[in-house]
Write an enzyme that holds these catalytic residues in place. Structure first.
Site, PDB file in Angstrom:
ATOM      1  CE  LYS A 345      10.799 -20.597 -19.179  1.00 51.79           C
ATOM      2  NZ  LYS A 345      11.892 -19.686 -19.069  1.00 51.79           N
ATOM      3  CG  PHE A 409      11.638 -24.653 -30.412  1.00 53.94           C
ATOM      4  CD1 PHE A 409      12.300 -25.412 -29.373  1.00 53.94           C
ATOM      5  CD2 PHE A 409      10.380 -25.511 -30.769  1.00 53.94           C
ATOM      6  CE1 PHE A 409      11.929 -26.627 -28.430  1.00 53.94           C
ATOM      7  CE2 PHE A 409       9.780 -26.314 -29.722  1.00 53.94           C
ATOM      8  CZ  PHE A 409      10.483 -26.645 -28.797  1.00 53.94           C
TER       9      PHE A 409
END
Length: 426
Positions: A345, A409
């Site tokens: 990332k 999440f």
């Protein structure tokens, strides 16, 4: 009836990638091993009003990628990515004409679905948000497909001529790992011999940027976007959004060997857990991720000391990097300090549901080439994150077992283990 565990094994025989920078698996791997970053000021819309105004965008030309004008008009960018990546994976595998359509399935993962098209169409039917009662007559004739992410799986199935199991996995940021794990389980259970599986997301849009601005999850380093994503660095302050897709041809091992296919890696084990704690918060001890790692290793019949490389979630948020560092220590014990860990990332941003599929691709290519991608921008190590994060420069090292992890999440925690094709199982 389920096939006994170990009787059937799932391997990767084809890889297709659309990632930030130039599309294609070779281009993706060249980018990662060079340690280059792709984060830049957002070009797809005017982001000047937002707190975080940068992202890792794909330099994707649908015409150059071989899509027709009708396909470009009909498909959201997410579907375009998925189809182009799937086409490359199918070509890479050389499986055309060598599989039974009824024994071939499709499974696609996504966190956000057709975000860009839905964002655009809402602006049109609501007159830029001015009308509470929208004028549906102004909407696209393809609006229904944008609401239903399964349309993306259908397009990939039609491309592959797959008439077997088909589905969508939408588990937030763990979707890319979960979809590969579930597709592999279908092969192990005897439901399919071949699965075309992966994940796609193209969510760099005003609504997405606004949502992450609201919770301050993205970095505000707009003046230095190329170095904004800093996983495990003590100066880290959030991730950079990304976009992309990675799709794989997964085959039952015997099926692949009989046709002489090139095998990149075996999907040896997968597990998922939930912390049942918070929608966005993470406990610092990383207990649930550690549990997912333990179960993935158990399914792979590996000991923690067998892990040669960890591809981290590495989102560059304050809580995530500490959370997973502690999870690695809990799951791998003292071996965690001897195991290289890195976050891609730092180079290609966080493409939400797609990123974990891209990370699985990175693990397969790491096993294939014996090179570990670096963690870019790691110049000021956080003393609380005290493992070997392969800073700045790629490292040549033979890897027989790679572990990739993800947090999402809702408290989702997933782990997947890939092993070299020559490696036996206990």
């Amino acid at each position: 009836m389920a096939v006994p565990d170990g009787a059937r094994r799932a391997v990767i025989t084809g890889i297709g990638v659309v990632a930030p920078g130039e599309p294609g698996t070779k281009q993706f791997w060249d980018l990662l091993t060079s340690g280059r970053t792709t984060t830049r000021t957002i070009t797809s819309f005017d982001a000047s009003a937002f707190r975080s105004r940068m992202a890792a965008e794909c330099d994707f030309d649908p015409v150059a990628a071989g899509l027709t004008q009708r396909q470009i008009r009909r498909w959201d960018r997410t579907t375009q990515f998925a189809v182009v990546a799937a086409r490359e994976a199918l070509e890479d595998s050389g499986i055309a004409g060598e599989c039974d359509p009824e024994r071939t399935g499709t499974m696609i993962g996504t966190a956000c679905g057709m975000t860009i098209s839905l964002d655009r169409e809402y602006a049109i039917v609501s007159d830029e948000g001015a009308a509470w009662l929208v004028e549906e007559a102004h909407g696209s004739p393809y609006l229904y497909d944008y609401f239903v992410p399964s349309s993306m799986a259908a397009e990939v199935a039609w491309l592959a001529g797959a008439e077997g199991p088909v589905g969508i996995v939408s588990a937030g940021c763990t979707s890319g790992i979960d979809v590969v794990g579930h597709a592999s389980d279908l092969i192990r259970d005897g439901e399919a011999d071949v699965m075309v599986a992966g994940a796609s997301d193209a969510a760099i849009s005003p609504i997405t940027v606004a949502c992450f601005d609201a919770i301050k999850a993205t970095s505000p380093r707009n003046d230095e976007p190329e170095s904004a994503s800093r996983p495990f660095d003590r100066t880290r302050d959030g991730f950079a959004l990304g976009e992309g897709a990675a799709v794989f041809v997964l085959e039952e091992r015997g099926h692949a060997l009989r046709r002489g296919a090139h095998v990149y890696a075996e999907v040896a084990g997968h597990a998922a857990r939930c912390n049942a704690f918070s929608m966005t918060g993470l406990r610092p001890d990383g207990a649930e991720m550690a549990e997912a790692i333990r179960h993935a290793l158990a399914r792979a019949r590996l000991d923690p000391t067998d892990v040669d490389y960890v591809n981290a979630h590495g989102s560059a948020t304050r809580q995530n990097d500490l959370h997973e560092t502690n999870a690695f220590k809990a799951a791998l014990g003292a071996h965690a300090y001897r195991t290289p860990v890195s976050s891609i990332k730092s180079m290609i941003g966080h493409s939400l549901g797609a990123i974990c599929a891209l990370e699985v691709a990175a693990c397969a290519l790491t096993i294939e080439h014996g090179v570990i991608p670096p963690t870019a921008n790691l110049r000021h190590p956080d003393p609380e994150c005290d493992l070997d994060y392969v800073p700045l420069v790629a490292r040549e090292q033979r890897v027989s077992a790679a572990l990739s992890v993800a947090s999402g999440f809702g408290g989702f925690q997933s782990a997947i283990v890939l092993t070299a094709p020559h490696r036996g199982r206990a």
